[in-house]
Design a protein around this motif. Structure first.
Motif, PDB file in Angstrom:
ATOM      1  N   GLN A 122       0.864  -1.115   0.115  1.00  0.00           N
ATOM      2  CA  GLN A 122      -0.016   0.106   0.044  1.00  0.00           C
ATOM      3  C   GLN A 122       0.780   1.235  -0.039  1.00  0.00           C
ATOM      4  O   GLN A 122       0.459   2.426  -0.450  1.00  0.00           O
ATOM      5  N   LEU A 123       2.102   1.223   0.539  1.00  0.00           N
ATOM      6  CA  LEU A 123       2.926   2.388   0.783  1.00  0.00           C
ATOM      7  C   LEU A 123       3.910   2.821  -0.663  1.00  0.00           C
ATOM      8  O   LEU A 123       4.370   3.807  -0.747  1.00  0.00           O
ATOM      9  N   ALA A 124       3.755   1.864  -1.563  1.00  0.00           N
ATOM     10  CA  ALA A 124       4.217   2.039  -3.016  1.00  0.00           C
ATOM     11  C   ALA A 124       3.745   3.501  -3.393  1.00  0.00           C
ATOM     12  O   ALA A 124       2.686   3.671  -3.341  1.00  0.00           O
ATOM     13  N   GLY A 125       4.927   4.257  -4.152  1.00  0.00           N
ATOM     14  CA  GLY A 125       4.449   5.490  -4.408  1.00  0.00           C
ATOM     15  C   GLY A 125       4.213   6.704  -3.634  1.00  0.00           C
ATOM     16  O   GLY A 125       3.663   7.665  -3.758  1.00  0.00           O
ATOM     17  N   THR A 126       4.297   6.378  -2.159  1.00  0.00           N
ATOM     18  CA  THR A 126       4.145   7.421  -1.210  1.00  0.00           C
ATOM     19  C   THR A 126       5.158   8.354  -0.620  1.00  0.00           C
ATOM     20  O   THR A 126       5.012   9.161  -0.072  1.00  0.00           O
ATOM     21  N   ALA A 127       6.602   7.750  -1.149  1.00  0.00           N
ATOM     22  CA  ALA A 127       7.538   8.351  -0.562  1.00  0.00           C
ATOM     23  C   ALA A 127       8.508   9.189  -1.467  1.00  0.00           C
ATOM     24  O   ALA A 127       8.383   8.898  -2.687  1.00  0.00           O
ATOM     25  N   HIS A 128       8.976  10.281  -1.267  1.00  0.00           N
ATOM     26  CA  HIS A 128       9.917  11.019  -2.021  1.00  0.00           C
ATOM     27  C   HIS A 128      11.107  10.070  -2.356  1.00  0.00           C
ATOM     28  O   HIS A 128      11.714  10.440  -3.638  1.00  0.00           O
ATOM     29  N   ARG A 129      11.620   9.480  -1.664  1.00  0.00           N
ATOM     30  CA  ARG A 129      13.025   8.626  -1.727  1.00  0.00           C
ATOM     31  C   ARG A 129      12.454   7.410  -1.045  1.00  0.00           C
ATOM     32  O   ARG A 129      12.025   7.117   0.013  1.00  0.00           O
ATOM     33  N   LEU A 144       7.450  -4.499  -6.413  1.00  0.00           N
ATOM     34  CA  LEU A 144       6.191  -4.436  -5.947  1.00  0.00           C
ATOM     35  C   LEU A 144       5.768  -2.906  -6.433  1.00  0.00           C
ATOM     36  O   LEU A 144       4.664  -2.301  -5.879  1.00  0.00           O
ATOM     37  N   GLY A 145       6.436  -2.534  -7.492  1.00  0.00           N
ATOM     38  CA  GLY A 145       6.030  -1.101  -8.158  1.00  0.00           C
ATOM     39  C   GLY A 145       6.707   0.120  -7.174  1.00  0.00           C
ATOM     40  O   GLY A 145       5.835   1.120  -7.510  1.00  0.00           O
ATOM     41  N   TYR A 146       7.576   0.082  -6.632  1.00  0.00           N
ATOM     42  CA  TYR A 146       8.126   1.097  -5.778  1.00  0.00           C
ATOM     43  C   TYR A 146       8.880   1.906  -6.853  1.00  0.00           C
ATOM     44  O   TYR A 146       9.349   3.161  -6.399  1.00  0.00           O
ATOM     45  N   GLY A 147       9.190   1.838  -8.094  1.00  0.00           N
ATOM     46  CA  GLY A 147      10.080   2.471  -8.674  1.00  0.00           C
ATOM     47  C   GLY A 147      11.514   2.303  -8.339  1.00  0.00           C
ATOM     48  O   GLY A 147      11.846   1.315  -7.702  1.00  0.00           O
ATOM     49  N   PRO A 148      12.636   3.188  -8.815  1.00  0.00           N
ATOM     50  CA  PRO A 148      13.805   2.832  -8.599  1.00  0.00           C
ATOM     51  C   PRO A 148      14.159   3.056  -6.850  1.00  0.00           C
ATOM     52  O   PRO A 148      13.709   3.988  -6.241  1.00  0.00           O
ATOM     53  N   VAL A 149      14.993   2.234  -6.414  1.00  0.00           N
ATOM     54  CA  VAL A 149      15.149   2.148  -5.069  1.00  0.00           C
ATOM     55  C   VAL A 149      16.701   2.156  -4.833  1.00  0.00           C
ATOM     56  O   VAL A 149      17.566   1.629  -5.409  1.00  0.00           O
ATOM     57  N   GLU A 150      17.034   3.265  -4.046  1.00  0.00           N
ATOM     58  CA  GLU A 150      18.593   3.273  -3.700  1.00  0.00           C
ATOM     59  C   GLU A 150      19.081   2.251  -2.635  1.00  0.00           C
ATOM     60  O   GLU A 150      18.124   1.984  -1.741  1.00  0.00           O
TER      61      GLU A 150
END
Lengths: 357, 170
Positions: A122-129, A144-150
């Motif tokens: 559910q938290l995917a896409g909710t953070a700036h980083r 899970l669809g989070y986009g690029p993760v550092e």
């Protein structure tokens, strides 16, 4: 401008708490207001001076100026603070053990993990980083669809390993047997069964070893009694469940150990591997999840563990062949030095980028 | 598909420039094969491990049955004589003698206590097993009754469910 951290629980000796405390030291150099928040019911009273109860969050944090970092590891009420925060947000993912490992022995824990996984989705896409403490964890989030993760490799404050080892534990280092150590909580994914099986092979080979299992079985007591039954049925005489230990005693176990053995099948980072390197112990570890990443080419990686006799022979070889033992430890020392020479302040500055800090 | 002569996949990943990892693994494999073959404990070890391995258990209900079966095998505490050993060389001999004497002197006292405890353990394990069997049986009957009642009150809904169940895989 301050960077605050939100953790689901705060306990002495816990890897995530240790990391939050280490990061807070840097954030406080940037701004003295930087704080760690945790729900009161999971906050160890011994940490009251360093970690604030979640109820005080609104009085201290200011969404117009501050950034929050959510340490994501299990379902928690602290996620509500994150959801309601209108300022800059960062997620730092520590991995969630697949609930299936717990559904038999600890259904309540399995349920918590299930809700944790649901919240991660559910938290995917909710953070700036979004950061993760290993590439393995980052891949999991990206899937899970989070986009690029550092990747911010897990920060392990190593200074507590310098505490003098508790003298009464040194008794296990009597030289009569090689001490094989595993440190970790009593979770079924850690595969204590495999450690016991290897010790059984060693005892049947009459190679003198002692298996020391350090860690809490709180919440998985049935698993502990099953393992003890297994050791008894196998007729093991040198398999010891040592339970959770304070740092000075843990340091004594590391000091007394001759080899670190890990057969875990699920690890998001595995901090004890780095700790074993600090104590210069040769490591034999199963190739699972983030373990190869943490070892980074050092130690002895076990690709398949069906044959306990073969792993037992490797342990014996490491004990009897000083050249091999030395070579493994030299390679681990190089890995440890790479891990230690990181500039955490620069890493955090780069990862936060233009977020307030 | 691997050819019959293909070497087995490497079990150990040892990344050390001065160590011939292939030769090391070959040597260890030979020693392990000899050990497993020589030792009568090889298959016995595998059997015990299989019996205790949690990977065969899928849920809490299965675990309770699994745990109870293990408890039935383990509740008996071994109170028989055992070889008293010492690794301390010459000093070990008098220590061994002292321990053996103490064991013999105390046996008349401890044997009675421990055997009574064993009897209680056996009775408790049997009682727990009976309770578990009873509750398993009761749950089975209740589940069957619920299914029966659902069939009576919602026959159409149950009929509609049938194709879905048939396609539900395992």
């Amino acid at each position: 401008m301050a960077v605050h951290q939100l953790v689901a629980g705060a306990r002495l000796g816990d890897a995530i708490t240790n990391e939050a405390l280490a990061l807070a030291r840097i954030f406080r150099e940037w701004s003295p207001q930087a704080s760690i928040f945790c729900p009161s019911k999971t906050l160890d009273p011994k940490l009251h001076a360093k970690v604030m109860p979640a109820e005080t969050f609104d009085q201290i944090a200011d969404p117009a100026k501050d950034t929050i970092i959510l340490h994501l590891s299990i379902g928690s009420s602290i996620h509500e603070l994150y959801r309601n925060w209108s300022g800059a947000r960062v997620i730092l993912y520590h991995n969630i053990t697949p609930p299936g490992w717990f559904s038999a022995v600890a259904p309540a824990t399995a349920q918590l993990l299930r809700s944790g996984l649901e919240e991660v989705r559910q938290l995917a896409g909710t953070a700036h980083r979004v950061w993760a403490d290993s590439r393995f964890n980052a891949n999991e989030l990206e899937a899970l669809g989070y986009g690029p993760v550092e990747v911010l490799p897990l920060v392990i404050p190593l200074d507590h390993l310098e505490l003098p080892p508790a003298p009464h534990i040194r008794a296990v280092a009597d030289g009569s047997r090689a001490n094989l150590l595993f440190v970790g909580r009593g979770a079924p994914n850690k595969r204590f069964e495999d450690l016991i099986r290897i010790q059984a092979a060693l005892e049947r080979m009459e190679f003198p070893t002692r298996l020391l299992l350090v860690g809490s079985f709180g919440g998985t007591e049935l698993y502990a009694s099953l393992l003890q039954g297994m050791a008894k049925e196998l007729g093991l005489r040198h398999c010891h469940f040592e339970g959770p230990r304070p740092q000075a005693e843990l340091n004594a176990y590391y000091t007394a150990a001759d080899l670190f053995l890990c057969m875990s099948e699920h690890e998001g980072f595995c901090a004890p591997l780095i700790e074993a390197m600090v104590f210069d112990l040769p490591i034999v570890a199963f190739d699972a999840c983030a373990v190869p990443e943490t070892l980074a080419g050092s130690g002895v990686l076990v690709k398949e563990k069906d044959n306990p006799w073969l792993i037992a022979e490797m342990i014996r070889e490491l004990q009897e062949n000083p050249t091999l033992n030395q070579a493994v430890r030299d390679r681990q020392r190089r890995r440890l030095s790479e891990y230690q020479k990181r500039d955490l302040t620069a890493e955090l500055n780069a990862l936060l980028g233009d977020l307030p800090h | 598909m691997s050819t019959p002569d293909a070497p087995p996949a490497r079990v150990f990943d040892v990344q050390l420039p001065d160590v011939n990892a292939d030769a090391l693994e070959q040597r260890l494999r030979e020693r392990a094969a000899a050990r497993a073959g020589l030792s009568a404990g090889g298959t016995e070890l595998d059997e015990i491990v299989r019996k205790f391995d949690l990977k065969s258990v899928r849920n809490e209900e299965e675990f309770l049955r699994f745990f109870m079966d293990r408890l039935q095998e383990l509740h008996q505490v071994d109170i028989n004589d055992f070889p008293i050993q010492s690794h301390r060389g010459l000093v070990g001999r008098p220590i061994r003698l002292l321990k053996s004497t103490l064991w013999k002197l105390l046996k008349f006292y401890t044997y009675r206590l421990f055997s009574q405890q064993n009897q209680i353990n056996a009775q408790l394990a049997a009682a727990l097993d009976a309770l578990l069997r009873k509750s398993e049986d009761r749950i089975r009957k209740l589940e069957a009754r619920i299914a029966e009642l659902e069939g009576e009150t919602h026959p159409a809904a149950n009929k509609a469910k049938q194709p879905e169940q048939a396609n539900g895989g395992d």
